[in-house]
Design a protein around this motif. Structure first.
Motif, PDB file in Angstrom:
ATOM      1  N   LEU A 271     -10.632   4.753   0.324  1.00  0.00           N
ATOM      2  CA  LEU A 271      -9.198   4.990   0.215  1.00  0.00           C
ATOM      3  C   LEU A 271      -8.787   6.014   1.268  1.00  0.00           C
ATOM      4  O   LEU A 271      -9.360   7.107   1.324  1.00  0.00           O
ATOM      5  CB  LEU A 271      -8.842   5.511  -1.179  1.00  0.00           C
ATOM      6  N   THR A 272      -7.796   5.640   2.097  1.00  0.00           N
ATOM      7  CA  THR A 272      -7.315   6.542   3.135  1.00  0.00           C
ATOM      8  C   THR A 272      -5.838   6.848   2.900  1.00  0.00           C
ATOM      9  O   THR A 272      -4.965   6.067   3.272  1.00  0.00           O
ATOM     10  CB  THR A 272      -7.495   5.923   4.533  1.00  0.00           C
ATOM     11  N   PRO A 273      -5.527   7.977   2.253  1.00  0.00           N
ATOM     12  CA  PRO A 273      -4.122   8.354   2.055  1.00  0.00           C
ATOM     13  C   PRO A 273      -3.547   8.943   3.342  1.00  0.00           C
ATOM     14  O   PRO A 273      -4.192   9.771   4.000  1.00  0.00           O
ATOM     15  CB  PRO A 273      -4.182   9.407   0.952  1.00  0.00           C
ATOM     16  N   THR A 274      -2.339   8.541   3.695  1.00  0.00           N
ATOM     17  CA  THR A 274      -1.655   9.054   4.882  1.00  0.00           C
ATOM     18  C   THR A 274      -0.220   9.398   4.523  1.00  0.00           C
ATOM     19  O   THR A 274       0.500   8.560   3.964  1.00  0.00           O
ATOM     20  CB  THR A 274      -1.658   8.021   6.026  1.00  0.00           C
ATOM     21  N   LEU A 275       0.188  10.620   4.817  1.00  0.00           N
ATOM     22  CA  LEU A 275       1.580  11.027   4.583  1.00  0.00           C
ATOM     23  C   LEU A 275       2.470  10.392   5.645  1.00  0.00           C
ATOM     24  O   LEU A 275       2.253  10.570   6.838  1.00  0.00           O
ATOM     25  CB  LEU A 275       1.688  12.548   4.646  1.00  0.00           C
ATOM     26  N   THR A 276       3.507   9.654   5.204  1.00  0.00           N
ATOM     27  CA  THR A 276       4.405   8.984   6.152  1.00  0.00           C
ATOM     28  C   THR A 276       5.838   9.479   6.081  1.00  0.00           C
ATOM     29  O   THR A 276       6.644   9.158   6.959  1.00  0.00           O
ATOM     30  CB  THR A 276       4.391   7.458   5.937  1.00  0.00           C
ATOM     31  N   GLY A 277       6.189  10.255   5.046  1.00  0.00           N
ATOM     32  CA  GLY A 277       7.562  10.747   4.952  1.00  0.00           C
ATOM     33  C   GLY A 277       7.718  11.768   3.847  1.00  0.00           C
ATOM     34  O   GLY A 277       6.966  11.772   2.872  1.00  0.00           O
TER      35      GLY A 277
ATOM     36  N   ALA B  62      -4.222   3.162   2.000  1.00  0.00           N
ATOM     37  CA  ALA B  62      -4.943   1.997   2.509  1.00  0.00           C
ATOM     38  C   ALA B  62      -6.333   1.903   1.888  1.00  0.00           C
ATOM     39  O   ALA B  62      -7.121   2.853   1.945  1.00  0.00           O
ATOM     40  CB  ALA B  62      -5.052   2.081   4.025  1.00  0.00           C
ATOM     41  N   LEU B  63      -6.628   0.755   1.300  1.00  0.00           N
ATOM     42  CA  LEU B  63      -7.962   0.461   0.799  1.00  0.00           C
ATOM     43  C   LEU B  63      -8.687  -0.404   1.828  1.00  0.00           C
ATOM     44  O   LEU B  63      -8.142  -1.398   2.314  1.00  0.00           O
ATOM     45  CB  LEU B  63      -7.901  -0.301  -0.519  1.00  0.00           C
ATOM     46  N   SER B  64      -9.906  -0.033   2.154  1.00  0.00           N
ATOM     47  CA  SER B  64     -10.704  -0.844   3.081  1.00  0.00           C
ATOM     48  C   SER B  64     -12.098  -1.022   2.492  1.00  0.00           C
ATOM     49  O   SER B  64     -12.624  -0.123   1.821  1.00  0.00           O
ATOM     50  CB  SER B  64     -10.776  -0.186   4.457  1.00  0.00           C
ATOM     51  N   PRO B  65     -12.716  -2.186   2.726  1.00  0.00           N
ATOM     52  CA  PRO B  65     -14.043  -2.450   2.149  1.00  0.00           C
ATOM     53  C   PRO B  65     -15.079  -1.443   2.640  1.00  0.00           C
ATOM     54  O   PRO B  65     -15.065  -1.014   3.790  1.00  0.00           O
ATOM     55  CB  PRO B  65     -14.374  -3.857   2.650  1.00  0.00           C
ATOM     56  N   ASN B  66     -15.973  -1.088   1.738  1.00  0.00           N
ATOM     57  CA  ASN B  66     -17.038  -0.140   2.066  1.00  0.00           C
ATOM     58  C   ASN B  66     -18.336  -0.646   1.445  1.00  0.00           C
ATOM     59  O   ASN B  66     -18.855  -0.061   0.494  1.00  0.00           O
ATOM     60  CB  ASN B  66     -16.673   1.254   1.529  1.00  0.00           C
ATOM     61  N   PRO B  67     -18.864  -1.762   1.964  1.00  0.00           N
ATOM     62  CA  PRO B  67     -20.020  -2.398   1.326  1.00  0.00           C
ATOM     63  C   PRO B  67     -21.262  -1.519   1.275  1.00  0.00           C
ATOM     64  O   PRO B  67     -22.146  -1.757   0.453  1.00  0.00           O
ATOM     65  CB  PRO B  67     -20.259  -3.650   2.176  1.00  0.00           C
ATOM     66  N   ALA B  68     -21.337  -0.487   2.102  1.00  0.00           N
ATOM     67  CA  ALA B  68     -22.497   0.394   2.089  1.00  0.00           C
ATOM     68  C   ALA B  68     -22.425   1.430   0.973  1.00  0.00           C
ATOM     69  O   ALA B  68     -23.377   2.177   0.740  1.00  0.00           O
ATOM     70  CB  ALA B  68     -22.647   1.098   3.436  1.00  0.00           C
ATOM     71  N   GLY B  69     -21.288   1.523   0.308  1.00  0.00           N
ATOM     72  CA  GLY B  69     -21.136   2.436  -0.814  1.00  0.00           C
ATOM     73  C   GLY B  69     -20.951   3.885  -0.401  1.00  0.00           C
ATOM     74  O   GLY B  69     -20.775   4.163   0.772  1.00  0.00           O
ATOM     75  N   PRO B  70     -20.934   4.801  -1.347  1.00  0.00           N
ATOM     76  CA  PRO B  70     -21.318   4.623  -2.756  1.00  0.00           C
ATOM     77  C   PRO B  70     -20.285   3.902  -3.614  1.00  0.00           C
ATOM     78  O   PRO B  70     -20.616   3.401  -4.674  1.00  0.00           O
ATOM     79  CB  PRO B  70     -21.507   6.059  -3.246  1.00  0.00           C
ATOM     80  N   LEU B  71     -19.026   3.853  -3.166  1.00  0.00           N
ATOM     81  CA  LEU B  71     -18.001   3.090  -3.868  1.00  0.00           C
ATOM     82  C   LEU B  71     -17.612   1.895  -3.013  1.00  0.00           C
ATOM     83  O   LEU B  71     -17.684   1.950  -1.785  1.00  0.00           O
ATOM     84  CB  LEU B  71     -16.773   3.974  -4.149  1.00  0.00           C
TER      85      LEU B  71
ATOM     86  N   SER C 268       0.825  -1.215   0.000  1.00  0.00           N
ATOM     87  CA  SER C 268       0.000   0.000   0.000  1.00  0.00           C
ATOM     88  C   SER C 268       0.858   1.263   0.000  1.00  0.00           C
ATOM     89  O   SER C 268       0.354   2.362   0.263  1.00  0.00           O
ATOM     90  CB  SER C 268      -0.930   0.004   1.217  1.00  0.00           C
ATOM     91  N   THR C 269       2.153   1.125  -0.300  1.00  0.00           N
ATOM     92  CA  THR C 269       3.077   2.263  -0.279  1.00  0.00           C
ATOM     93  C   THR C 269       3.220   2.878  -1.669  1.00  0.00           C
ATOM     94  O   THR C 269       3.464   2.172  -2.652  1.00  0.00           O
ATOM     95  CB  THR C 269       4.462   1.829   0.227  1.00  0.00           C
ATOM     96  N   PHE C 270       3.085   4.197  -1.721  1.00  0.00           N
ATOM     97  CA  PHE C 270       3.247   4.946  -2.961  1.00  0.00           C
ATOM     98  C   PHE C 270       4.172   6.128  -2.702  1.00  0.00           C
ATOM     99  O   PHE C 270       4.290   6.616  -1.575  1.00  0.00           O
ATOM    100  CB  PHE C 270       1.895   5.456  -3.477  1.00  0.00           C
ATOM    101  N   ILE C 271       4.829   6.588  -3.754  1.00  0.00           N
ATOM    102  CA  ILE C 271       5.644   7.795  -3.713  1.00  0.00           C
ATOM    103  C   ILE C 271       4.937   8.846  -4.563  1.00  0.00           C
ATOM    104  O   ILE C 271       4.538   8.570  -5.702  1.00  0.00           O
ATOM    105  CB  ILE C 271       7.063   7.556  -4.263  1.00  0.00           C
ATOM    106  N   ALA C 272       4.759  10.045  -4.013  1.00  0.00           N
ATOM    107  CA  ALA C 272       4.075  11.123  -4.717  1.00  0.00           C
ATOM    108  C   ALA C 272       5.028  12.294  -4.905  1.00  0.00           C
ATOM    109  O   ALA C 272       5.918  12.520  -4.082  1.00  0.00           O
ATOM    110  CB  ALA C 272       2.833  11.564  -3.953  1.00  0.00           C
ATOM    111  N   LEU C 273       4.817  13.048  -5.983  1.00  0.00           N
ATOM    112  CA  LEU C 273       5.794  14.063  -6.385  1.00  0.00           C
ATOM    113  C   LEU C 273       5.149  15.428  -6.598  1.00  0.00           C
ATOM    114  O   LEU C 273       4.280  15.582  -7.467  1.00  0.00           O
ATOM    115  CB  LEU C 273       6.476  13.626  -7.678  1.00  0.00           C
TER     116      LEU C 273
END
Length: 448
Positions: free
Chosen positions: A117-123, A104-113, A69-74
């Protein structure tokens, strides 16, 4: 290995969205980060325009998957959308950097999607060189005898053409992570450069040499308009190497100019260039690409390139309309192009010569239409969708889906016209069938 991203979902709404293996890529999650927060650089004080030196600002000029779940953003060259000094295009001594995010992706069965998605800055990692760099009057105050930091300010250059790696100015636009996870590759618009940085420290490790006769401009200036009027060949100012891909085997970098070079038609032209760099040797090859979209009867600049496999790529083409611009989005599209068998064009110049050998392209995803289908109006689609990366597969109703992440560059403007303008992230799910016969090869990482 098991993760929350592979949790199976079973809802009627999701089944309706993804029932067919032939369905187009579908939005499954979205998230955001505020642009007016502080980053984790540890910088203090303010820039010349009054903005904080540690402003998180915009971070979606490029997005790269780093495994799990790790990404680098610029971010790009920093906040310059507000006027303070037009002689330097309102740029500042902002220190270029990249951010590490947990997405982090977590299930959301109630929707709308179906996922949240929970983005968190770690560094936050600042970019610097052991070699002394050419600056203008604004030398970064944090420089030391052994660390010379890059700067977004447009007058930070010395003698030589635009490809001299000792120029301090850097406008990062493309980003990928090496297969071993230890190196971050970054392309920019000022050079156009392609540099390798140590992921842990931000130290520049290597500069890849592009053919100066083709890509460099010889007359440098602190404003883009002066550079364009003062040169007849080379990259268009502020339209340099906007996109960067890395092949899944980790052997090649694929760079993409935002617009055709001056000698190939310049900004607004059709005949763009893709470069393929062999990482081990530095050998550079060039290929043509046609920016023209027949349905719009217009050529659009390209914002990103992403490797499906070693020879097929997705290219993001867009207008500059939508949220952040105060207008309505019209064109945001991903096109597929295959370079296998394509003509090498290092010896060619001019639009006619390049377009004659440009490989055909096919539409993979109309992003605007897909976002509209998810209930996102044209006025709320980010004007500058620029970052694209594949991510971990997910399992939905027992079916494995690939994921595609998109990010925007908000130009460091947290709000525009009274509307919030955050860093946004959109996650799409797609099948092998959506690739029209192409074989998707995900990156495999050995974590540092």
């Amino acid at each position: 290995m098991p993760s929350i991203c592979r949790t199976c979902l079973s809802t009627l709404a999701l089944a309706a969205l993804l029932a067919s293996a032939q369905a187009a890529p579908t939005l499954i999650a979205r998230g955001s980060l505020p642009g007016d927060a502080a980053d984790l650089s540890g910088l203090s004080g303010t820039l010349e325009n009054g903005a904080p030196a540690n402003l998180l600002g915009g971070l979606g000029s490029a997005l790269a998957w780093a495994g799990g779940s790790t990404f680098i953003a610029l971010p790009d060259r920093g906040p310059n959308a507000s006027a303070w000094n037009t002689t330097v295009d309102n740029t500042t001594s902002w220190v270029p950097r990249f951010h590490t995010l947990s997405m982090a992706l977590s299930p959301n069965p109630a929707g709308p999607l179906p996922f949240t998605l929970t983005p968190t800055l770690t560094g936050t990692t600042l970019l610097w060189s052991r070699d002394a760099l050419h600056y203008g009057p604004a030398v970064p105050a944090i420089n030391t005898a052994r660390r010379h930091f890059f700067s977004g300010r447009s007058d930070n250059f010395g003698p030589g053409d635009s490809l001299d790696p000792l120029h301090a100015r850097l406008d990062p636009e493309g980003l990928r992570v090496s297969r071993n996870g230890k190196t971050v590759y970054i392309s920019d618009e000022y050079g156009a450069y392609v540099y390798a940085f140590d992921r842990a420290s931000g130290k520049r490790q290597r500069a890849f040499a592009l053919p100066s006769a083709t890509f460099a401009v010889n007359t440098l200036a602190a404003t883009g308009a002066a550079e364009i009027s003062g040169n007849t060949t080379g990259r268009v100012a502020n339209k340099g190497m906007e996109g960067l891909a890395i092949t899944p085997d980790g052997k090649h970098l694929i760079g993409f100019m935002q617009s055709p070079l001056l000698q190939d038609g310049g900004d607004g032209g059709r005949a763009n260039r893709i470069v393929r760099i062999e990482i081990a040797t530095g050998v550079v090859e060039q290929f043509a690409y046609d920016n023209f979209i027949p349905a719009m009867n217009k050529a659009y600049n390209s914002s990103e390139i992403l490797a499906i496999n070693s020879h097929e790529f997705l290219v993001l083409e867009r207008d500059g309309k939508g949220l952040g611009d105060g207008t309505l989005a019209v064109v945001k599209q991903l096109w597929k192009v295959d370079l296998s068998g394509a003509t090498e064009v290092s010896g060619l110049s001019g639009a006619a010569a390049l377009l004659a050998v440009a490989p055909t392209k096919t539409l993979f995803l109309d992003l605007r239409a897909a976002l509209n289908a998810a209930g996102i109006a044209d006025a709320d689609i980010p004007a500058k969708l620029e970052g694209a990366a594949f991510g971990e597969d997910v399992v939905i109703d027992g079916v494995t889906k690939h994921t595609l992440y998109l990010a925007n560059d908000n130009d460091f403007l947290a709000s525009v016209g009274g509307k919030d303008n955050p860093n946004q992230f959109f996650v799409f799910a797609f099948d092998d069938a959506d690739l029209g016969g192409s074989v998707y090869e995900p990156q495999r990482f050995k974590q540092p």
